[in-house]
Scaffold this motif. Structure first.
Motif, PDB file in Angstrom:
ATOM      1  N   ARG A 150       0.029 -31.364 -38.835  1.00 35.64           N
ATOM      2  CA  ARG A 150      -0.920 -32.613 -38.898  1.00 35.64           C
ATOM      3  C   ARG A 150       0.100 -33.708 -38.375  1.00 35.64           C
ATOM      4  O   ARG A 150       1.210 -33.691 -38.625  1.00 35.64           O
ATOM      5  CB  ARG A 150      -1.089 -32.970 -40.322  1.00 35.64           C
ATOM      6  CG  ARG A 150      -2.351 -32.056 -40.837  1.00 35.64           C
ATOM      7  CD  ARG A 150      -3.165 -32.489 -41.889  1.00 35.64           C
ATOM      8  NE  ARG A 150      -3.921 -31.559 -42.221  1.00 35.64           N
ATOM      9  CZ  ARG A 150      -5.480 -31.600 -41.928  1.00 35.64           C
ATOM     10  NH1 ARG A 150      -5.711 -32.781 -41.187  1.00 35.64           N
ATOM     11  NH2 ARG A 150      -6.215 -30.705 -42.434  1.00 35.64           N
ATOM     12  N   ASP A 151      -0.257 -34.653 -37.719  1.00 29.97           N
ATOM     13  CA  ASP A 151       0.251 -35.810 -37.156  1.00 29.97           C
ATOM     14  C   ASP A 151       0.635 -36.739 -38.261  1.00 29.97           C
ATOM     15  O   ASP A 151       0.045 -36.518 -39.430  1.00 29.97           O
ATOM     16  CB  ASP A 151      -0.331 -36.567 -35.922  1.00 29.97           C
ATOM     17  CG  ASP A 151      -1.569 -37.282 -36.394  1.00 29.97           C
ATOM     18  OD1 ASP A 151      -1.936 -37.467 -37.606  1.00 29.97           O
ATOM     19  OD2 ASP A 151      -2.058 -37.950 -35.296  1.00 29.97           O
ATOM     20  N   PRO A 152       1.419 -37.685 -38.159  1.00 28.19           N
ATOM     21  CA  PRO A 152       1.874 -38.526 -39.440  1.00 28.19           C
ATOM     22  C   PRO A 152       0.637 -39.095 -39.875  1.00 28.19           C
ATOM     23  O   PRO A 152       0.774 -39.643 -41.390  1.00 28.19           O
ATOM     24  CB  PRO A 152       2.871 -39.627 -38.945  1.00 28.19           C
ATOM     25  CG  PRO A 152       3.125 -39.033 -37.670  1.00 28.19           C
ATOM     26  CD  PRO A 152       2.380 -38.154 -37.065  1.00 28.19           C
ATOM     27  N   GLN A 153      -0.526 -39.462 -39.484  1.00 27.88           N
ATOM     28  CA  GLN A 153      -1.629 -39.969 -39.934  1.00 27.88           C
ATOM     29  C   GLN A 153      -2.336 -39.144 -40.420  1.00 27.88           C
ATOM     30  O   GLN A 153      -3.469 -39.583 -41.284  1.00 27.88           O
ATOM     31  CB  GLN A 153      -2.700 -40.579 -38.885  1.00 27.88           C
ATOM     32  CG  GLN A 153      -3.865 -41.512 -39.473  1.00 27.88           C
ATOM     33  CD  GLN A 153      -3.404 -42.678 -39.967  1.00 27.88           C
ATOM     34  OE1 GLN A 153      -2.490 -43.442 -39.679  1.00 27.88           O
ATOM     35  NE2 GLN A 153      -3.767 -43.114 -41.047  1.00 27.88           N
ATOM     36  N   GLY A 154      -2.469 -37.726 -40.204  1.00 30.79           N
ATOM     37  CA  GLY A 154      -3.035 -36.821 -40.940  1.00 30.79           C
ATOM     38  C   GLY A 154      -4.081 -35.943 -39.918  1.00 30.79           C
ATOM     39  O   GLY A 154      -4.870 -34.984 -40.411  1.00 30.79           O
ATOM     40  N   ASN A 155      -4.015 -36.161 -38.637  1.00 26.18           N
ATOM     41  CA  ASN A 155      -4.872 -35.559 -37.871  1.00 26.18           C
ATOM     42  C   ASN A 155      -4.290 -34.133 -37.611  1.00 26.18           C
ATOM     43  O   ASN A 155      -3.134 -33.924 -37.393  1.00 26.18           O
ATOM     44  CB  ASN A 155      -5.062 -36.501 -36.532  1.00 26.18           C
ATOM     45  CG  ASN A 155      -5.648 -37.663 -36.763  1.00 26.18           C
ATOM     46  OD1 ASN A 155      -7.031 -37.889 -36.744  1.00 26.18           O
ATOM     47  ND2 ASN A 155      -4.974 -38.734 -36.461  1.00 26.18           N
TER      48      ASN A 155
END
Length: 165
Positions: A150-155
């Motif tokens: 997951r990327d830092p945003q949660g994607n």
């Protein structure tokens, strides 16, 4: 991934309409519509830049800033049968907090299994979080080697390769 020429070239019938007075419309070939870009929302563009530059620059993407947002543009291959979509990381246009879609995932096809491992490690070190270590999965064929993060945003992002080790 090979394009299915048999499907793309197959004519399809459109349903009868008033213009054709109850008769089927003339046959035509299906148009191939390609995804041109994908946009992900981010509240912290600095964290997103750190993550996506670690993930995408080694794959040949270049990053540009446009109106304060991030654009990741894939390498251009004039011999490719279709283009690879751009990836845009932006603050939500409506000003609300960015959120992730449940069940939404972007998958990146990378050249080798070693690239899957290397990029998974680099992206996690650049602020991403592990969602599944690199390896094969019982639910997929033996050649499908994948890692999830997951990327830092949660994607959610998948990195995969079908190449043998």
């Amino acid at each position: 991934m090979a394009l299915r020429r048999d499907v793309m070239d197959a004519p399809f019938a459109t349903p009868p309409d008033p213009v054709h007075q109850g008769k089927p419309a003339p046959q035509r070939k299906a148009a191939l519509a390609m995804i041109a870009y994908v946009t992900l929302g981010a509240d912290d563009l600095h964290a997103a830049e750190r993550f996506y530059t670690a993930l995408l620059l080694p794959l040949g993407y270049r990053m540009e800033r446009y109106q304060g947002d991030l654009s990741f543009l894939p390498p251009h291959d004039p011999d490719a049968p279709h283009g690879v979509p751009d990836l845009y990381i932006k603050r939500p246009f409506n000003g609300a907090v960015a959120s992730c879609g449940n069940g939404t995932m972007i998958a990146l096809d990378v050249p080798t299994r070693a690239d899957v491992r290397r990029l998974h490690h680099a992206a996690c070190a650049a602020g991403g979080s592990d969602e599944g270590q690199p390896g094969t999965r019982a639910d997929y064929n033996a050649d499908f080697y994948v890692a999830y993060l997951r990327d830092p945003q949660g994607n959610k992002i998948a990195l995969f390769s079908n190449a043998p080790d």
